[in-house]
Design a protein around this motif. Structure first.
Motif, PDB file in Angstrom:
ATOM      1  N   ASN A  52      53.027 -11.203   6.165  1.00 34.23           N
ATOM      2  CA  ASN A  52      54.418 -10.861   5.864  1.00 34.23           C
ATOM      3  C   ASN A  52      54.576 -10.328   4.443  1.00 34.23           C
ATOM      4  O   ASN A  52      55.373  -9.422   4.194  1.00 34.23           O
ATOM      5  CB  ASN A  52      55.328 -12.074   6.078  1.00 34.23           C
ATOM      6  N   LYS A 101      62.144 -16.410   2.077  1.00 35.60           N
ATOM      7  CA  LYS A 101      62.011 -17.215   3.291  1.00 35.60           C
ATOM      8  C   LYS A 101      63.354 -17.864   3.588  1.00 35.60           C
ATOM      9  O   LYS A 101      63.915 -18.573   2.738  1.00 35.60           O
ATOM     10  CB  LYS A 101      60.934 -18.279   3.109  1.00 35.60           C
ATOM     11  N   ALA A 102      63.876 -17.609   4.789  1.00 33.30           N
ATOM     12  CA  ALA A 102      65.196 -18.117   5.166  1.00 33.30           C
ATOM     13  C   ALA A 102      65.217 -19.643   5.161  1.00 33.30           C
ATOM     14  O   ALA A 102      64.303 -20.298   5.664  1.00 33.30           O
ATOM     15  CB  ALA A 102      65.580 -17.587   6.538  1.00 33.30           C
ATOM     16  N   TRP A 107      67.887 -17.702   0.958  1.00 31.30           N
ATOM     17  CA  TRP A 107      66.483 -17.312   1.077  1.00 31.30           C
ATOM     18  C   TRP A 107      65.739 -17.805  -0.151  1.00 31.30           C
ATOM     19  O   TRP A 107      66.092 -17.468  -1.284  1.00 31.30           O
ATOM     20  CB  TRP A 107      66.358 -15.787   1.201  1.00 31.30           C
ATOM     21  N   GLU A 139      65.522 -10.006   6.586  1.00 35.45           N
ATOM     22  CA  GLU A 139      66.604 -10.086   7.565  1.00 35.45           C
ATOM     23  C   GLU A 139      67.799  -9.209   7.209  1.00 35.45           C
ATOM     24  O   GLU A 139      68.547  -8.790   8.087  1.00 35.45           O
ATOM     25  CB  GLU A 139      67.072 -11.543   7.744  1.00 35.45           C
ATOM     26  N   THR A 140      68.010  -8.949   5.921  1.00 37.74           N
ATOM     27  CA  THR A 140      69.144  -8.112   5.493  1.00 37.74           C
ATOM     28  C   THR A 140      68.690  -6.728   5.031  1.00 37.74           C
ATOM     29  O   THR A 140      69.524  -5.849   4.850  1.00 37.74           O
ATOM     30  CB  THR A 140      69.909  -8.777   4.330  1.00 37.74           C
TER      31      THR A 140
END
Length: 185
Positions: A52, A101-102, A107, A139-140
């Motif tokens: 990632n 990391k959420a 995050w 994610e955003t």
């Protein structure tokens, strides 16, 4: 007949390359896989964290190039900077890229690096390690930039959508412009 000999030599060289490659991919013609141990389960054996992080670095590089920066990647992992970006005629800027990391509160961004000498030991960043830290929030789609002075000595921070920053590339672009202006004086 020279042409036939040349073609024969090329065919032999190509066959030799293909024979030395243990994978059936077209890239195998460019390098040999001999002597490389294969992962038992293919790419699934790679750490998701490492994988990632690499994806975030590639996405950052693509965005930086779209914005007109030339992007360089260090060949060695001993450096704290993940890449160097450069918009001529300004001096290059070093960037450390971290993937968020959420968590329940936002995050989490780790602001340290592995030391390599002890299991799970982490070392905080210091002035001179890089110019900017870029937090990628997958994610955003956000890239949030922080000056090295904002992260020195900290182990982590939390990025929140209501607080940002959001895609604040302007601080990088302004730094490049102001550095160029200083250099011209």
């Amino acid at each position: 007949n020279r042409k036939e000999e040349s073609m024969s030599d090329a065919t032999t060289t190509s066959e030799a390359r293909q024979a030395s490659v243990s994978t059936p991919c077209s890239a195998g013609l460019l390098f040999s896989m001999d002597g490389i141990e294969h992962l038992p389960q293919g790419n699934q054996a790679l750490s998701p964290t490492v994988n990632n992080g690499c994806i975030s670095e590639i996405l950052f590089a693509a965005e930086a190039m779209e914005r007109g920066f030339v992007v360089f990647s260090p060949l060695h992992h001993a450096t704290k900077a993940d890449c160097v970006i450069w918009a001529q005629p300004s001096p290059p800027l070093t960037i450390q890229i971290k993937r968020g990391k959420a968590t329940d509160s936002g995050w989490r961004i780790l602001l340290s690096s592995a030391t390599g000498n002890r299991l799970n030991a982490r070392k905080t960043y210091k002035r001179g390690d890089f110019d900017y830290l870029c937090a990628h929030i997958p994610e955003t789609g956000d890239f949030a930039f922080y000056c090295i002075d904002d992260v020195i000595g900290r182990h982590s921070m939390t990025w929140r959508p209501d607080r940002g920053p959001h895609n604040n590339w302007s601080i990088i672009e302004q730094d490049a412009e102001s550095s160029h202006a200083r250099d011209e004086r």
